[in-house]
Write a protein that holds these residues in place. Structure first.
Motif, PDB file in Angstrom:
ATOM      1  N   ALA A 106      46.127  -9.048   7.399  1.00  0.00           N
ATOM      2  CA  ALA A 106      46.368  -8.853   5.964  1.00  0.00           C
ATOM      3  C   ALA A 106      45.290  -9.512   5.113  1.00  0.00           C
ATOM      4  O   ALA A 106      45.127  -9.150   3.943  1.00  0.00           O
ATOM      5  CB  ALA A 106      47.738  -9.412   5.579  1.00  0.00           C
ATOM      6  N   THR A 107      44.536 -10.467   5.688  1.00  0.00           N
ATOM      7  CA  THR A 107      43.471 -11.114   4.905  1.00  0.00           C
ATOM      8  C   THR A 107      42.283 -10.191   4.703  1.00  0.00           C
ATOM      9  O   THR A 107      41.504 -10.370   3.766  1.00  0.00           O
ATOM     10  CB  THR A 107      42.977 -12.404   5.592  1.00  0.00           C
ATOM     11  OG1 THR A 107      42.345 -12.070   6.840  1.00  0.00           O
ATOM     12  CG2 THR A 107      44.130 -13.365   5.830  1.00  0.00           C
ATOM     13  N   GLY A 108      42.100  -9.229   5.608  1.00  0.00           N
ATOM     14  CA  GLY A 108      40.941  -8.349   5.520  1.00  0.00           C
ATOM     15  C   GLY A 108      39.651  -9.017   5.941  1.00  0.00           C
ATOM     16  O   GLY A 108      38.561  -8.483   5.706  1.00  0.00           O
ATOM     17  N   LEU A 109      39.733 -10.184   6.588  1.00  0.00           N
ATOM     18  CA  LEU A 109      38.551 -10.941   6.983  1.00  0.00           C
ATOM     19  C   LEU A 109      38.303 -10.816   8.480  1.00  0.00           C
ATOM     20  O   LEU A 109      39.219 -10.541   9.258  1.00  0.00           O
ATOM     21  CB  LEU A 109      38.731 -12.424   6.633  1.00  0.00           C
ATOM     22  CG  LEU A 109      39.025 -12.772   5.170  1.00  0.00           C
ATOM     23  CD1 LEU A 109      39.304 -14.264   5.039  1.00  0.00           C
ATOM     24  CD2 LEU A 109      37.876 -12.363   4.270  1.00  0.00           C
ATOM     25  N   THR A 110      37.059 -11.025   8.880  1.00  0.00           N
ATOM     26  CA  THR A 110      36.752 -11.153  10.294  1.00  0.00           C
ATOM     27  C   THR A 110      37.094 -12.572  10.739  1.00  0.00           C
ATOM     28  O   THR A 110      37.356 -13.460   9.921  1.00  0.00           O
ATOM     29  CB  THR A 110      35.262 -10.900  10.564  1.00  0.00           C
ATOM     30  OG1 THR A 110      34.491 -11.924   9.908  1.00  0.00           O
ATOM     31  CG2 THR A 110      34.838  -9.529  10.051  1.00  0.00           C
ATOM     32  N   PHE A 111      37.074 -12.799  12.053  1.00  0.00           N
ATOM     33  CA  PHE A 111      37.362 -14.126  12.594  1.00  0.00           C
ATOM     34  C   PHE A 111      36.405 -15.158  12.012  1.00  0.00           C
ATOM     35  O   PHE A 111      36.823 -16.231  11.553  1.00  0.00           O
ATOM     36  CB  PHE A 111      37.247 -14.086  14.119  1.00  0.00           C
ATOM     37  CG  PHE A 111      37.712 -15.339  14.819  1.00  0.00           C
ATOM     38  CD1 PHE A 111      38.925 -15.352  15.487  1.00  0.00           C
ATOM     39  CD2 PHE A 111      36.941 -16.495  14.829  1.00  0.00           C
ATOM     40  CE1 PHE A 111      39.362 -16.504  16.153  1.00  0.00           C
ATOM     41  CE2 PHE A 111      37.361 -17.648  15.472  1.00  0.00           C
ATOM     42  CZ  PHE A 111      38.573 -17.636  16.138  1.00  0.00           C
ATOM     43  N   VAL A 112      35.120 -14.860  12.028  1.00  0.00           N
ATOM     44  CA  VAL A 112      34.120 -15.806  11.546  1.00  0.00           C
ATOM     45  C   VAL A 112      34.260 -16.042  10.050  1.00  0.00           C
ATOM     46  O   VAL A 112      34.159 -17.184   9.574  1.00  0.00           O
ATOM     47  CB  VAL A 112      32.702 -15.301  11.889  1.00  0.00           C
ATOM     48  CG1 VAL A 112      31.637 -16.199  11.264  1.00  0.00           C
ATOM     49  CG2 VAL A 112      32.512 -15.226  13.400  1.00  0.00           C
ATOM     50  N   HIS A 113      34.517 -14.964   9.288  1.00  0.00           N
ATOM     51  CA  HIS A 113      34.657 -15.104   7.836  1.00  0.00           C
ATOM     52  C   HIS A 113      35.899 -15.933   7.492  1.00  0.00           C
ATOM     53  O   HIS A 113      35.862 -16.796   6.610  1.00  0.00           O
ATOM     54  CB  HIS A 113      34.734 -13.728   7.186  1.00  0.00           C
ATOM     55  CG  HIS A 113      34.521 -13.753   5.711  1.00  0.00           C
ATOM     56  ND1 HIS A 113      34.612 -12.633   4.911  1.00  0.00           N
ATOM     57  CD2 HIS A 113      34.242 -14.776   4.858  1.00  0.00           C
ATOM     58  CE1 HIS A 113      34.391 -12.970   3.657  1.00  0.00           C
ATOM     59  NE2 HIS A 113      34.160 -14.261   3.596  1.00  0.00           N
ATOM     60  N   PHE A 114      36.998 -15.673   8.187  1.00  0.00           N
ATOM     61  CA  PHE A 114      38.222 -16.454   7.986  1.00  0.00           C
ATOM     62  C   PHE A 114      37.933 -17.941   8.211  1.00  0.00           C
ATOM     63  O   PHE A 114      38.303 -18.801   7.405  1.00  0.00           O
ATOM     64  CB  PHE A 114      39.304 -15.967   8.946  1.00  0.00           C
ATOM     65  CG  PHE A 114      40.623 -16.683   8.832  1.00  0.00           C
ATOM     66  CD1 PHE A 114      41.682 -16.108   8.148  1.00  0.00           C
ATOM     67  CD2 PHE A 114      40.834 -17.931   9.424  1.00  0.00           C
ATOM     68  CE1 PHE A 114      42.908 -16.759   8.046  1.00  0.00           C
ATOM     69  CE2 PHE A 114      42.044 -18.590   9.325  1.00  0.00           C
ATOM     70  CZ  PHE A 114      43.088 -18.000   8.633  1.00  0.00           C
ATOM     71  N   THR A 115      37.255 -18.242   9.320  1.00  0.00           N
ATOM     72  CA  THR A 115      36.951 -19.631   9.648  1.00  0.00           C
ATOM     73  C   THR A 115      36.041 -20.265   8.610  1.00  0.00           C
ATOM     74  O   THR A 115      36.225 -21.431   8.221  1.00  0.00           O
ATOM     75  CB  THR A 115      36.290 -19.708  11.033  1.00  0.00           C
ATOM     76  OG1 THR A 115      37.155 -19.074  11.997  1.00  0.00           O
ATOM     77  CG2 THR A 115      36.046 -21.153  11.447  1.00  0.00           C
ATOM     78  N   ALA A 116      35.055 -19.510   8.139  1.00  0.00           N
ATOM     79  CA  ALA A 116      34.126 -20.035   7.136  1.00  0.00           C
ATOM     80  C   ALA A 116      34.847 -20.362   5.830  1.00  0.00           C
ATOM     81  O   ALA A 116      34.575 -21.392   5.195  1.00  0.00           O
ATOM     82  CB  ALA A 116      33.006 -19.024   6.889  1.00  0.00           C
ATOM     83  N   VAL A 117      35.773 -19.496   5.438  1.00  0.00           N
ATOM     84  CA  VAL A 117      36.516 -19.723   4.191  1.00  0.00           C
ATOM     85  C   VAL A 117      37.440 -20.931   4.322  1.00  0.00           C
ATOM     86  O   VAL A 117      37.571 -21.738   3.395  1.00  0.00           O
ATOM     87  CB  VAL A 117      37.325 -18.470   3.801  1.00  0.00           C
ATOM     88  CG1 VAL A 117      38.264 -18.769   2.630  1.00  0.00           C
ATOM     89  CG2 VAL A 117      36.395 -17.323   3.441  1.00  0.00           C
ATOM     90  N   MET A 118      38.061 -21.079   5.488  1.00  0.00           N
ATOM     91  CA  MET A 118      39.061 -22.134   5.656  1.00  0.00           C
ATOM     92  C   MET A 118      38.469 -23.468   6.097  1.00  0.00           C
ATOM     93  O   MET A 118      39.190 -24.469   6.168  1.00  0.00           O
ATOM     94  CB  MET A 118      40.114 -21.685   6.676  1.00  0.00           C
ATOM     95  CG  MET A 118      40.862 -20.415   6.279  1.00  0.00           C
ATOM     96  SD  MET A 118      41.714 -20.564   4.694  1.00  0.00           S
ATOM     97  CE  MET A 118      43.234 -21.356   5.216  1.00  0.00           C
TER      98      MET A 118
END
Length: 411
Positions: free
Chosen positions: A163-175
């Motif tokens: 549901a975030t619409g993010l890739t694994f790497v992008h999710f990690t970078a944001v968080m």
């Protein structure tokens, strides 16, 4: 019918908290799911949809639990214990515990921190002759608050990841920034809150059967875990699901552990915790009965629709409150349905901040906290309700607000 669905969710969660006679959670969840289906509260096609959507997440959960068991069997946590006992004084030990717990939670999920790391930390504290209290509560807090970094760190993250619409790497970078800020806030509070415990005065002597951990680093197991982490991060680019990566890593370590006699098939099957996996499926069906009724509609009408700072803070606050009222797993399912498939990324991430950090406020906020209570008590350090509550009141609101602001800034 909505009242029935709400009561069933409440009954299932009360059973999961109490676990009479040690019965698994599915003993209550499966009949509750059957009731909502037979009563027509949830149509069969909706129930099947919930199950199929959750299937990859639950498959990963089973694989990562087996992987954590094998890491323990091959000496990873014994090696961690050796590292902790060489860390120095009480404050250095606290920093080391924070670091180890944060990494363990992020890579092997919060269950590994609660079940496998908590006993190691308590033994290390007693070996060094210091009070185990700060370190026990640290594993409880970090099992929740350190679980925001990776999509695989928490079941709530896995459920909401698409549901975030993010890739694994992008999710990690944001968080990454909110994760780091949360850890620093928790550490600062712990140093002050447990200042009397963080002294070199000896605690009660360790039992005679508590040896000082030692041994070389388990190179193979650590290498496989690092490769698995890379697989989680980049597998999506070539269509490899996290569950497949975790299963392959578990298979590699499983062959070695079985060959060396470090584990056996029945222990591997028990580590997968299939009854709990079934509980997740059944709970999703029961919560769907609430999400499709007036409660879900009421939430949908009142949750923010824009990812402004105010909207994200409000969403995180609602999620934190919901986690402490009905537990973070059903809260995630309910809030995702209320936010809808087109929810802005910022609101989904704010919701995850709330359901992951919020459970540090009460014993019932997450299944991990409830499990931690049993593990800590079994290892001679019974948690105190007043200590847990006061510590949660000091850390949780500040951490939720700070982490949400960080997500908003990064986005």
């Amino acid at each position: 019918m909505t009242i029935v669905a709400v009561l069933l969710v409440a009954a299932v969660m009360v059973f999961a908290i109490v676990r009479p006679r040690g019965l698994p959670e599915i003993v209550a969840a499966a009949p509750a799911a059957a009731v909502v289906l037979v009563a027509g509260i949830v149509p069969p096609e909706r129930a099947w949809h919930e199950i199929t959507v959750l299937a990859p997440t639950v498959a990963f959960l089973a694989a990562i639990l087996v992987l954590a068991h094998l890491a323990d069997a091959l000496g990873v946590f014994a090696w961690v214990a050796s590292f902790l006992t060489r860390s120095g004084g009480p404050r250095r030990l606290l920093v080391a515990v924070f670091a180890v717990a944060a990494v363990t939670t992020a890579v092997l999920s919060l269950d590994a921190t609660v079940v496998l790391l908590t006993p190691v930390v308590l033994r290390a504290a007693r070996t060094l002759g210091v009070s185990p209290r700060p370190y026990a509560y640290a594993t409880a807090h970090l099992a929740n608050s350190a679980s925001t970094l990776l999509p695989v760190s928490n079941l709530t993250n896995l459920i909401a990841f698409s549901a975030t619409g993010l890739t694994f790497v992008h999710f990690t970078a944001v968080m990454a920034l909110p994760w780091l800020v949360t850890l620093l806030i928790e550490l600062a509070v712990f140093v002050v809150f447990f200042r009397r415990d963080l002294v070199s005065a000896p605690a009660p002597p360790a039992p005679p059967d508590t040896p000082r951990p030692a041994g070389p680093a388990p190179v193979l197991a650590l290498a496989v875990l690092v490769l698995a982490l890379f697989g989680f991060a980049f597998g999506g680019l070539v269509g490899v699901a996290p569950a497949v990566t975790a299963a392959v890593a578990a298979a590699v370590l499983g062959v070695v552990a079985l060959k060396d006699g470090r584990t056996e098939p029945r222990r591997l099957a028990r580590a997968a915790d299939l009854p709990f996996c079934g509980f997740v499926f059944a709970l999703a069906v029961v919560v769907a009965g609430v999400a499709t009724g007036p409660v879900g509609s009421w939430l949908t009408d009142r949750l923010p629709t824009d990812a402004s700072l105010v909207g994200m803070l409000a969403t995180a606050a609602v999620a934190a409150i919901a986690a402490n009222l009905i537990n973070n797993l059903p809260a995630t399912l309910l809030l995702l349905a209320a936010l809808g498939p087109a929810a802005p990324t910022g609101l989904v991430l704010a919701m995850l901040i709330g359901v992951n950090l919020g459970p540090n406020l009460t014993y019932v906020g997450s299944l991990a906290t409830m499990l931690w209570r049993r593990v800590a008590s079994a290892n001679g350090d019974r948690p105190e309700l007043d200590t847990f509550t006061v510590l949660g009141l000091v850390t949780t609101p500040v951490a939720v607000v700070a982490a949400t602001i960080c997500v908003w800034l990064v986005l």
